[in-house]
Design an enzyme around this catalytic site. Structure first.
Site, short mmCIF file in Angstrom:
data_model
loop_
_atom_site.label_atom_id
_atom_site.label_comp_id
_atom_site.label_asym_id
_atom_site.label_seq_id
_atom_site.Cartn_x
_atom_site.Cartn_y
_atom_site.Cartn_z
N GLY A 50 50.83 -0.76 30.08
CA GLY A 50 51.38 -0.39 31.39
C GLY A 50 52.61 0.48 31.21
N ASP A 53 41.67 4.54 33.03
CA ASP A 53 40.55 5.48 32.91
C ASP A 53 41.06 6.89 32.59
OD1 ASP A 53 38.95 3.30 33.65
OD2 ASP A 53 39.19 3.76 35.78
#
Lengths: 310, 310
Positions: free
Chosen positions: A221, A251
């Site tokens: 993250g 993605d």
């Protein structure tokens, strides 16, 4: 050409609601309907960044038809297998500052459909420079479905980047995927190692390597990324925090790795590029799109350094 | 033949979720997709009860195509107008004991589409013994849309039962609908009269009659029904409380009134029948269906008496 596999595509429906109250009826202010699923998002980012890509997977029913129409409208090339079951939709309700997501289970594939898909995949993988495999398995396919696809790709010397979790990942590792790209939570769960420190994340990456992954990239993250590669171990640190919608960031990261594979880029460069694309995805509200200004500026997004254990 | 007008049809999607948490992602256990909207529900009940009915309204997009396929599968006759906009879906999330409903806004009709619809309606109304008009107006049509349809039906001596609320109702009253069937909350809001007593409900019915409704039927949920008719004033009292899903009960009530119009049934009988159908709708989980055992037994469902003000 990059081949993006999406075995469980979805039509992503998003609702803008003034305030979501459980047990009440509410008017939806705004509706968007868009082709989604992790593999479709990877293809969407690659296409937007000018890389030739084809998305493949099973598709069915009226939602499946709408998904195909949306891919056509967006100019994303596809080679999909028609199945008897119906493609699922996901509904995301944005209200105030929260996103509430309803994930439909998706169709069951028959044995004959899965067999037809693997034949189709073999043809496509032969023409591909690289294969990305992303997301959950639909019902009806064997737990080793991804291992089967990786085996087919490898017999044609095609490199595979894999992004999945749970049993699908555990089974796929037996087929030695070239790059496994997952987030730290998925890594912790599969490696059964705590990932709350950089050392822990590297230990998890090592364990995934031992289980079969040739190279391992673990995203953290906003904290950055960790990679265990043939060229060494790297740590990427986020330099500029981008606020927004993290859906689809993983993605976009996968797309960034895929786009730099053929170019013989050093890993340091690949991780910088992938991190910048992920930051660009966070900066947009729609999964499968990236903010070009953010994505174009890898230098200011993150620094990547070789990692030496202390 | 009864003509059921549904200007704002919807595909009703229902999700069964173990527990709905705002701000979280959840797996949907079971999905159903079904043609809906109040007018479709009226037609569905009439069809199931063996009454010849055609449903009409505007339809568009891939959801519209799916809705038509569902009507065909269920054997419900339709004569729908294709429009450029997309038919909406509604999503109802059943979790624990609550139902959370997300209502999409629906398509906008162009002026030309509304004009084409009124032509279509004129043809259909000519062949109909009775017209039911139910539900909200889609965007793009004039506020007096229902008044226009009622005027067309009346020029062909076709009786109209109207079930709508708000501005659509206020405007429609100018065209003197034959029967206005609404619930007590809608009646209170339009007549601007408190409806927490039987006297209050009759006062609201009287006000709606003064504003243009020839006859007025006001449903009060489990408390029964009140009617201001040419044959007098009636109060229906529920004798057997049915627990279940009240969605679609009002539409089943409208269907019951429509089915008994041509038969020259006295009002007492009509209200009993309509109340029994509404109870039958509560006893099923799906709007547009009624429990035949409950519906077949009007005597034990309610008693209807002439009302004398004290």
């Amino acid at each position: 050409m990059i081949l993006a596999v999406c075995l469980n595509p979805a039509l992503d429906v998003t609702y803008d609601v003034p305030g979501l109250e459980v047990g009440a009826a509410q008017r939806v202010r705004r509706v968007t309907r868009r082709a989604g699923g992790k593999g479709v998002n990877v293809a969407s980012v690659l296409h937007a960044q000018g890389t030739q890509v084809i998305v493949t997977g099973p598709i069915g029913g009226s939602i499946g038809r709408e998904l195909v129409t949306d891919l056509d409208d967006r100019g994303i090339a596809h080679d999909l297998l028609r199945i008897g079951g119906s493609t699922r939709q996901t509904v995301t309700v944005f209200s105030d500052d929260s996103a509430t997501v309803l994930n439909e289970p998706g169709p069951l594939l028959t044995e004959a459909e899965w067999s037809a898909f693997t034949d189709r995949f073999a043809d496509l993988a032969q023409r591909a420079d690289l294969v990305t495999i992303s997301g959950s398995l639909p019902g009806g396919v064997p737990a080793g479905a991804y291992a089967e696809l990786i085996g087919i790709a490898h017999r044609q010397d095609t490199v595979v980047i894999l992004d999945c979790e749970g049993e699908a990942l555990v089974e796929a590792l037996h087929a030695a995927p070239d790059i496994v790209k997952i987030n730290e939570h998925e890594a912790a769960s599969t490696a059964e190692i705590e990932t709350d420190s950089v050392e822990g994340v590297f230990a998890a990456a090592e364990e995934l390597h031992v289980q079969g992954a040739a190279e391992v990239v673990i995203t953290r993250g906003a904290s950055g990324v960790v990679a265990r590669t043939h060229d060494g171990r790297f740590v990427g640190t986020t330099m500029r925090t981008v606020s927004g919608n993290p859906t689809g960031a993983g993605d976009a990261f996968t797309a960034g790795l895929a786009a730099t594979t053929g170019a013989a880029s050093p890993w340091r460069e690949r991780l910088r590029r992938a991190s910048a694309w992920a930051a660009g995805a966070v900066a947009t509200s729609v999964a499968g799109e990236i903010d070009a200004t953010v994505a174009r500026d890898p230098e200011s997004s993150s620094i990547v350094e070789e990692y030496e254990a202390s």
